[in-house]
Motif scaffolding. Sequence first.
Motif, mmCIF file in Angstrom:
data_model
loop_
_atom_site.group_PDB
_atom_site.id
_atom_site.type_symbol
_atom_site.label_atom_id
_atom_site.label_comp_id
_atom_site.label_asym_id
_atom_site.label_seq_id
_atom_site.Cartn_x
_atom_site.Cartn_y
_atom_site.Cartn_z
ATOM 1 N N ALA A 97 10.152 8.291 10.113
ATOM 2 C CA ALA A 97 10.105 7.913 8.640
ATOM 3 C C ALA A 97 8.859 6.610 8.220
ATOM 4 O O ALA A 97 8.445 7.024 7.096
ATOM 5 C CB ALA A 97 11.369 7.409 8.407
ATOM 6 N N ALA A 98 8.866 5.760 8.881
ATOM 7 C CA ALA A 98 8.371 4.071 8.596
ATOM 8 C C ALA A 98 6.961 4.581 8.457
ATOM 9 O O ALA A 98 5.875 4.121 7.786
ATOM 10 C CB ALA A 98 9.092 3.693 9.813
ATOM 11 N N ASP A 99 6.824 5.319 9.924
ATOM 12 C CA ASP A 99 5.256 5.860 9.723
ATOM 13 C C ASP A 99 4.592 6.091 8.332
ATOM 14 O O ASP A 99 3.867 5.917 7.749
ATOM 15 C CB ASP A 99 5.184 5.887 11.058
ATOM 16 N N ILE A 100 5.671 7.855 7.862
ATOM 17 C CA ILE A 100 5.177 8.503 7.088
ATOM 18 C C ILE A 100 5.300 7.681 6.349
ATOM 19 O O ILE A 100 4.040 8.122 5.013
ATOM 20 C CB ILE A 100 5.841 9.371 6.771
ATOM 21 N N ASN A 101 5.703 6.714 5.945
ATOM 22 C CA ASN A 101 6.322 6.568 4.156
ATOM 23 C C ASN A 101 5.098 4.792 4.268
ATOM 24 O O ASN A 101 4.788 5.171 3.019
ATOM 25 C CB ASN A 101 7.560 5.633 4.085
ATOM 26 N N ARG A 102 4.901 4.172 5.253
ATOM 27 C CA ARG A 102 3.675 3.180 5.108
ATOM 28 C C ARG A 102 2.014 4.147 5.460
ATOM 29 O O ARG A 102 1.501 3.358 4.189
ATOM 30 C CB ARG A 102 3.653 3.050 7.085
ATOM 31 N N ILE A 103 1.800 5.452 5.389
ATOM 32 C CA ILE A 103 0.629 5.848 5.265
ATOM 33 C C ILE A 103 0.546 6.803 3.495
ATOM 34 O O ILE A 103 -0.689 6.657 2.455
ATOM 35 C CB ILE A 103 0.316 7.540 5.944
ATOM 36 N N ILE A 104 1.584 7.399 3.266
ATOM 37 C CA ILE A 104 1.970 7.580 1.593
ATOM 38 C C ILE A 104 1.887 6.046 0.857
ATOM 39 O O ILE A 104 1.306 6.161 -0.135
ATOM 40 C CB ILE A 104 3.135 7.880 1.290
ATOM 41 N N ASN A 105 2.229 5.008 0.846
ATOM 42 C CA ASN A 105 2.069 3.653 0.477
ATOM 43 C C ASN A 105 0.623 3.188 0.128
ATOM 44 O O ASN A 105 0.520 2.621 -0.384
ATOM 45 C CB ASN A 105 3.509 2.720 1.256
ATOM 46 N N ARG A 106 0.193 3.537 1.317
ATOM 47 C CA ARG A 106 -1.755 3.114 1.424
ATOM 48 C C ARG A 106 -2.221 4.244 0.227
ATOM 49 O O ARG A 106 -3.490 3.494 -0.668
ATOM 50 C CB ARG A 106 -2.287 3.406 2.694
ATOM 51 N N ARG A 107 -1.897 5.311 0.720
ATOM 52 C CA ARG A 107 -2.301 6.635 -0.267
ATOM 53 C C ARG A 107 -2.014 6.346 -1.633
ATOM 54 O O ARG A 107 -2.770 6.499 -2.601
ATOM 55 C CB ARG A 107 -2.282 7.540 -0.204
ATOM 56 N N LEU A 108 -1.201 5.673 -2.127
ATOM 57 C CA LEU A 108 -0.312 5.997 -3.599
ATOM 58 C C LEU A 108 0.702 4.619 -3.656
ATOM 59 O O LEU A 108 1.726 4.524 -3.922
ATOM 60 C CB LEU A 108 0.523 6.715 -3.409
ATOM 61 N N PRO A 109 -0.207 3.236 -3.829
ATOM 62 C CA PRO A 109 -0.059 2.512 -3.926
ATOM 63 C C PRO A 109 0.182 1.601 -5.452
ATOM 64 O O PRO A 109 0.337 2.875 -6.140
ATOM 65 C CB PRO A 109 -0.779 1.299 -3.868
ATOM 66 N N GLY A 110 1.001 1.087 -5.926
ATOM 67 C CA GLY A 110 1.984 1.071 -7.143
ATOM 68 C C GLY A 110 3.757 1.485 -7.968
ATOM 69 O O GLY A 110 3.902 2.434 -7.161
ATOM 70 N N ALA A 111 3.791 -0.220 -8.452
ATOM 71 C CA ALA A 111 5.231 0.113 -8.228
ATOM 72 C C ALA A 111 6.287 1.150 -9.992
ATOM 73 O O ALA A 111 6.676 1.639 -9.424
ATOM 74 C CB ALA A 111 5.510 -0.274 -9.494
ATOM 75 N N ASP A 112 4.721 1.799 -10.290
ATOM 76 C CA ASP A 112 4.638 3.511 -11.277
ATOM 77 C C ASP A 112 4.707 4.460 -10.350
ATOM 78 O O ASP A 112 4.983 5.325 -11.173
ATOM 79 C CB ASP A 112 3.935 3.420 -12.023
ATOM 80 N N ARG A 113 4.315 4.728 -8.618
ATOM 81 C CA ARG A 113 4.307 5.935 -8.295
ATOM 82 C C ARG A 113 5.990 5.224 -7.431
ATOM 83 O O ARG A 113 5.590 6.907 -7.109
ATOM 84 C CB ARG A 113 2.818 6.070 -7.352
ATOM 85 N N ALA A 114 6.854 5.254 -7.479
ATOM 86 C CA ALA A 114 7.422 4.937 -6.693
ATOM 87 C C ALA A 114 8.251 7.206 -6.620
ATOM 88 O O ALA A 114 8.000 7.445 -5.249
ATOM 89 C CB ALA A 114 8.886 4.750 -7.155
ATOM 90 N N ASP A 115 8.164 7.325 -7.776
ATOM 91 C CA ASP A 115 8.546 8.809 -7.835
ATOM 92 C C ASP A 115 7.863 10.062 -6.959
ATOM 93 O O ASP A 115 8.281 10.484 -5.982
ATOM 94 C CB ASP A 115 9.100 9.351 -9.412
ATOM 95 N N LEU A 116 6.173 9.543 -7.317
ATOM 96 C CA LEU A 116 5.804 10.444 -6.312
ATOM 97 C C LEU A 116 5.487 10.504 -5.344
ATOM 98 O O LEU A 116 5.009 11.137 -4.705
ATOM 99 C CB LEU A 116 3.813 10.239 -6.969
#
Length: 294
Positions: A113-132
Amino acid sequence: MTIHTVENRALVRDVLDAKPLAWDRLVRRIADTVWTACRLLCGDDADSRAAFSDVMDGLRADGFRRLRAYNGSSRIETFVALVTRDVLAERLLRLFNVHSASDGWAAFERFFAADINRIINRRLPGADRADLRQDAYQDICVALIADDYRRLKAYRGIGSFTGFVLQMVDRLLIDFIRSTMPLGRQRTEAQTTEWEDIPSDQPSPEDALLEQEGDRLLSLASEVLREAAAALSETERLYLHIALGSGEPIPAREVARQMRRPVEEVYKLKQRVMARLRETLDKHPAVKMWKASV
Protein backbone atom coordinates in the motif's frame (compact mmCIF):
# COMPACT_ATOMS: atom_id res chain seq x y z
CA MET A 1 35.42 4.12 1.96
CA THR A 2 34.25 4.48 5.56
CA ILE A 3 35.39 2.31 8.44
CA HIS A 4 31.85 0.95 8.71
CA THR A 5 31.92 -0.13 5.05
CA VAL A 6 35.23 -1.94 5.57
CA GLU A 7 33.87 -3.71 8.65
CA ASN A 8 30.65 -4.67 6.87
CA ARG A 9 32.44 -6.15 3.88
CA ALA A 10 34.86 -7.99 6.13
CA LEU A 11 31.97 -9.48 8.11
CA VAL A 12 30.20 -10.66 4.95
CA ARG A 13 33.44 -12.17 3.62
CA ASP A 14 33.87 -14.05 6.90
CA VAL A 15 30.36 -15.46 6.55
CA LEU A 16 30.97 -16.50 2.94
CA ASP A 17 34.26 -18.13 3.99
CA ALA A 18 32.43 -20.02 6.76
CA LYS A 19 34.68 -18.65 9.47
CA PRO A 20 33.74 -19.70 13.02
CA LEU A 21 30.99 -17.60 14.61
CA ALA A 22 30.81 -15.26 11.59
CA TRP A 23 27.15 -16.10 10.92
CA ASP A 24 26.31 -15.57 14.60
CA ARG A 25 27.96 -12.13 14.50
CA LEU A 26 26.03 -11.20 11.38
CA VAL A 27 22.74 -12.36 12.88
CA ARG A 28 23.32 -10.15 15.91
CA ARG A 29 23.87 -7.21 13.56
CA ILE A 30 20.81 -7.77 11.40
CA ALA A 31 18.26 -9.43 13.68
CA ASP A 32 16.55 -6.18 14.69
CA THR A 33 16.39 -5.01 11.07
CA VAL A 34 14.86 -8.29 9.86
CA TRP A 35 12.40 -8.53 12.74
CA THR A 36 11.24 -4.93 12.32
CA ALA A 37 10.59 -5.49 8.61
CA CYS A 38 8.75 -8.76 9.30
CA ARG A 39 6.65 -7.18 12.05
CA LEU A 40 5.69 -4.16 9.93
CA LEU A 41 4.91 -6.12 6.79
CA CYS A 42 3.36 -9.31 8.17
CA GLY A 43 1.11 -8.17 10.98
CA ASP A 44 0.72 -10.54 13.93
CA ASP A 45 3.54 -12.20 15.87
CA ALA A 46 2.94 -15.70 14.52
CA ASP A 47 3.26 -14.58 10.89
CA SER A 48 6.21 -12.39 11.78
CA ARG A 49 8.08 -15.26 13.42
CA ALA A 50 7.44 -17.51 10.43
CA ALA A 51 8.57 -14.75 8.08
CA PHE A 52 11.69 -14.13 10.18
CA SER A 53 12.60 -17.79 9.84
CA ASP A 54 12.00 -17.64 6.08
CA VAL A 55 14.30 -14.63 5.74
CA MET A 56 17.12 -16.24 7.71
CA ASP A 57 16.76 -19.41 5.63
CA GLY A 58 16.78 -17.26 2.51
CA LEU A 59 20.04 -15.60 3.55
CA ARG A 60 21.69 -18.98 4.16
CA ALA A 61 20.31 -20.62 1.02
CA ASP A 62 22.64 -21.76 -1.77
CA GLY A 63 25.79 -20.96 0.14
CA PHE A 64 24.65 -17.46 1.12
CA ARG A 65 23.93 -16.62 -2.51
CA ARG A 66 22.07 -13.42 -1.67
CA LEU A 67 24.87 -12.12 0.54
CA ARG A 68 27.35 -12.45 -2.33
CA ALA A 69 25.70 -9.46 -3.98
CA TYR A 70 26.71 -7.14 -1.13
CA ASN A 71 29.43 -4.73 -2.34
CA GLY A 72 29.58 -2.25 0.53
CA SER A 73 27.84 0.59 -1.32
CA SER A 74 25.15 0.72 1.41
CA ARG A 75 24.93 -0.15 5.07
CA ILE A 76 24.65 -3.87 5.73
CA GLU A 77 21.34 -3.18 7.50
CA THR A 78 19.95 -1.46 4.41
CA PHE A 79 21.10 -4.28 2.15
CA VAL A 80 19.60 -6.92 4.44
CA ALA A 81 16.34 -4.96 4.66
CA LEU A 82 16.16 -5.06 0.86
CA VAL A 83 16.82 -8.80 0.82
CA THR A 84 14.20 -9.22 3.53
CA ARG A 85 11.69 -7.35 1.43
CA ASP A 86 12.32 -9.59 -1.58
CA VAL A 87 12.07 -12.80 0.48
CA LEU A 88 8.84 -11.61 2.06
CA ALA A 89 7.47 -10.61 -1.34
CA GLU A 90 8.13 -14.11 -2.67
CA ARG A 91 6.48 -15.52 0.45
CA LEU A 92 3.54 -13.23 -0.18
CA LEU A 93 3.13 -14.50 -3.73
CA ARG A 94 2.75 -18.04 -2.43
CA LEU A 95 -0.24 -16.97 -0.34
CA PHE A 96 -2.31 -16.55 -3.51
CA ASN A 97 -1.75 -20.21 -4.35
CA VAL A 98 -1.66 -21.85 -0.91
CA HIS A 99 -4.22 -19.85 1.05
CA SER A 100 -7.52 -18.19 0.27
CA ALA A 101 -7.47 -15.32 -2.21
CA SER A 102 -8.82 -12.90 0.41
CA ASP A 103 -5.96 -13.70 2.79
CA GLY A 104 -3.46 -13.26 -0.01
CA TRP A 105 -4.90 -9.92 -1.07
CA ALA A 106 -5.04 -8.60 2.51
CA ALA A 107 -1.36 -9.44 2.95
CA PHE A 108 -0.51 -7.99 -0.46
CA GLU A 109 -2.21 -4.67 0.27
CA ARG A 110 -0.57 -4.41 3.68
CA PHE A 111 2.79 -5.05 2.01
CA PHE A 112 2.48 -2.75 -1.00
CA ALA A 113 0.00 0.00 0.00
CA ALA A 114 2.71 2.50 0.92
CA ASP A 115 4.59 1.84 -2.35
CA ILE A 116 1.44 2.22 -4.46
CA ASN A 117 0.57 5.51 -2.78
CA ARG A 118 4.15 6.75 -3.19
CA ILE A 119 4.03 6.10 -6.95
CA ILE A 120 0.61 7.77 -7.21
CA ASN A 121 1.82 10.82 -5.27
CA ARG A 122 4.74 11.22 -7.66
CA ARG A 123 2.60 11.01 -10.77
CA LEU A 124 -0.26 13.09 -9.32
CA PRO A 125 1.18 15.65 -6.89
CA GLY A 126 -0.76 18.60 -5.48
CA ALA A 127 -3.32 19.16 -2.74
CA ASP A 128 -6.11 19.59 -5.30
CA ARG A 129 -5.67 16.02 -6.58
CA ALA A 130 -6.41 14.13 -3.36
CA ASP A 131 -9.68 12.68 -4.69
CA LEU A 132 -8.02 11.74 -7.98
CA ARG A 133 -5.22 9.96 -6.10
CA GLN A 134 -7.78 8.00 -4.11
CA ASP A 135 -9.60 7.03 -7.32
CA ALA A 136 -6.28 5.98 -8.85
CA TYR A 137 -5.50 3.74 -5.89
CA GLN A 138 -8.88 2.02 -6.14
CA ASP A 139 -8.57 1.63 -9.91
CA ILE A 140 -5.13 0.02 -9.56
CA CYS A 141 -6.40 -2.39 -6.89
CA VAL A 142 -9.35 -3.40 -9.05
CA ALA A 143 -7.00 -4.07 -11.98
CA LEU A 144 -4.73 -6.22 -9.80
CA ILE A 145 -7.65 -8.24 -8.43
CA ALA A 146 -9.28 -8.74 -11.85
CA ASP A 147 -9.43 -12.21 -13.42
CA ASP A 148 -8.39 -14.00 -10.23
CA TYR A 149 -5.24 -11.87 -9.79
CA ARG A 150 -4.10 -12.67 -13.32
CA ARG A 151 -1.54 -9.86 -13.42
CA LEU A 152 0.11 -10.85 -10.14
CA LYS A 153 0.18 -14.53 -11.01
CA ALA A 154 1.91 -13.70 -14.31
CA TYR A 155 5.19 -13.32 -12.40
CA ARG A 156 7.60 -16.02 -13.58
CA GLY A 157 10.52 -15.47 -11.24
CA ILE A 158 12.55 -13.18 -13.52
CA GLY A 159 13.87 -10.32 -11.39
CA SER A 160 12.38 -9.47 -8.00
CA PHE A 161 8.65 -9.78 -7.39
CA THR A 162 8.76 -6.34 -5.75
CA GLY A 163 10.17 -4.72 -8.88
CA PHE A 164 7.66 -6.61 -11.02
CA VAL A 165 4.75 -5.26 -8.96
CA LEU A 166 5.97 -1.66 -8.80
CA GLN A 167 6.53 -1.52 -12.55
CA MET A 168 3.05 -2.93 -13.15
CA VAL A 169 1.51 -0.38 -10.76
CA ASP A 170 3.23 2.47 -12.59
CA ARG A 171 1.89 1.27 -15.95
CA LEU A 172 -1.63 0.87 -14.54
CA LEU A 173 -1.42 4.37 -13.12
CA ILE A 174 -0.46 5.79 -16.51
CA ASP A 175 -3.47 4.01 -18.02
CA PHE A 176 -5.67 5.53 -15.33
CA ILE A 177 -4.34 9.04 -16.00
CA ARG A 178 -5.02 8.61 -19.70
CA SER A 179 -8.59 7.50 -18.98
CA THR A 180 -9.29 10.60 -16.88
CA MET A 181 -8.22 13.12 -19.53
CA PRO A 182 -11.20 15.24 -20.72
CA LEU A 183 -12.79 13.87 -23.88
CA GLY A 184 -12.59 17.28 -25.49
CA ARG A 185 -8.82 17.14 -25.44
CA GLN A 186 -8.40 14.94 -28.49
CA ARG A 187 -4.80 13.85 -28.91
CA THR A 188 -2.64 13.30 -31.96
CA GLU A 189 -0.70 10.07 -32.39
CA ALA A 190 2.38 11.79 -30.93
CA GLN A 191 0.38 12.87 -27.90
CA THR A 192 -0.98 9.36 -27.52
CA THR A 193 2.55 8.07 -26.92
CA GLU A 194 3.42 10.93 -24.60
CA TRP A 195 2.90 8.89 -21.43
CA GLU A 196 4.89 5.98 -22.86
CA ASP A 197 7.90 8.25 -23.26
CA ILE A 198 7.84 9.65 -19.73
CA PRO A 199 10.78 8.27 -17.75
CA SER A 200 9.45 6.28 -14.83
CA ASP A 201 9.67 8.00 -11.46
CA GLN A 202 9.84 4.56 -9.91
CA PRO A 203 13.14 4.25 -8.01
CA SER A 204 15.14 1.08 -7.71
CA PRO A 205 14.04 -1.21 -4.85
CA GLU A 206 17.01 -0.06 -2.75
CA ASP A 207 16.27 3.62 -3.45
CA ALA A 208 12.67 2.99 -2.47
CA LEU A 209 13.79 1.36 0.75
CA LEU A 210 16.06 4.29 1.56
CA GLU A 211 13.25 6.73 0.82
CA GLN A 212 10.87 4.80 3.07
CA GLU A 213 13.45 4.89 5.84
CA GLY A 214 13.79 8.63 5.35
CA ASP A 215 10.01 9.12 5.42
CA ARG A 216 9.77 7.08 8.61
CA LEU A 217 12.44 9.22 10.23
CA LEU A 218 10.73 12.39 9.07
CA SER A 219 7.54 11.27 10.80
CA LEU A 220 9.41 10.60 14.02
CA ALA A 221 11.31 13.87 13.62
CA SER A 222 8.23 15.91 14.52
CA GLU A 223 8.73 14.84 18.14
CA VAL A 224 12.37 15.89 18.38
CA LEU A 225 12.59 18.58 15.73
CA ARG A 226 13.23 21.30 18.28
CA GLU A 227 16.43 19.60 19.40
CA ALA A 228 17.69 18.92 15.89
CA ALA A 229 16.75 22.27 14.30
CA ALA A 230 19.44 24.20 16.13
CA ALA A 231 22.11 22.34 14.15
CA LEU A 232 20.48 22.95 10.74
CA SER A 233 21.02 25.77 8.32
CA GLU A 234 18.20 28.12 7.29
CA THR A 235 17.77 26.22 4.00
CA GLU A 236 17.64 22.89 5.81
CA ARG A 237 15.05 24.20 8.25
CA LEU A 238 12.98 25.46 5.32
CA TYR A 239 13.12 22.00 3.77
CA LEU A 240 11.86 20.44 7.00
CA HIS A 241 9.11 23.01 7.33
CA ILE A 242 7.83 22.23 3.84
CA ALA A 243 8.36 18.46 4.08
CA LEU A 244 6.45 18.27 7.37
CA GLY A 245 4.00 21.07 6.70
CA SER A 246 1.16 18.75 5.71
CA GLY A 247 1.65 16.47 8.72
CA GLU A 248 3.38 13.75 6.69
CA PRO A 249 6.21 13.59 4.11
CA ILE A 250 5.39 14.92 0.64
CA PRO A 251 7.09 14.03 -2.68
CA ALA A 252 10.46 15.61 -3.39
CA ARG A 253 9.13 17.16 -6.60
CA GLU A 254 6.49 19.04 -4.63
CA VAL A 255 9.11 20.21 -2.12
CA ALA A 256 11.28 21.38 -5.02
CA ARG A 257 8.36 23.31 -6.49
CA GLN A 258 7.67 25.11 -3.23
CA MET A 259 11.34 25.81 -2.57
CA ARG A 260 11.88 26.83 -6.21
CA ARG A 261 14.94 24.64 -6.45
CA PRO A 262 15.90 21.79 -8.81
CA VAL A 263 14.57 18.44 -7.66
CA GLU A 264 18.09 17.01 -7.76
CA GLU A 265 19.18 19.62 -5.21
CA VAL A 266 16.24 18.74 -2.98
CA TYR A 267 17.22 15.05 -3.03
CA LYS A 268 20.73 16.01 -1.90
CA LEU A 269 19.30 18.37 0.70
CA LYS A 270 17.12 15.58 2.06
CA GLN A 271 20.10 13.25 2.37
CA ARG A 272 22.06 15.89 4.27
CA VAL A 273 19.17 16.69 6.60
CA MET A 274 18.43 13.02 7.20
CA ALA A 275 22.05 12.35 8.17
CA ARG A 276 21.88 15.07 10.84
CA LEU A 277 18.45 14.05 12.04
CA ARG A 278 19.45 10.40 12.35
CA GLU A 279 22.23 11.34 14.72
CA THR A 280 19.80 13.25 16.95
CA LEU A 281 16.94 10.79 16.58
CA ASP A 282 19.01 7.72 17.44
CA LYS A 283 19.96 9.31 20.76
CA HIS A 284 16.45 10.46 21.66
CA PRO A 285 14.55 8.47 24.36
CA ALA A 286 11.32 8.44 22.31
CA VAL A 287 13.10 6.80 19.38
CA LYS A 288 14.80 4.26 21.63
CA MET A 289 11.40 3.32 23.04
CA TRP A 290 9.98 3.00 19.50
CA LYS A 291 12.80 0.68 18.45
CA ALA A 292 12.30 -1.44 21.54
CA SER A 293 8.58 -1.79 20.82
CA VAL A 294 8.86 -3.21 17.28
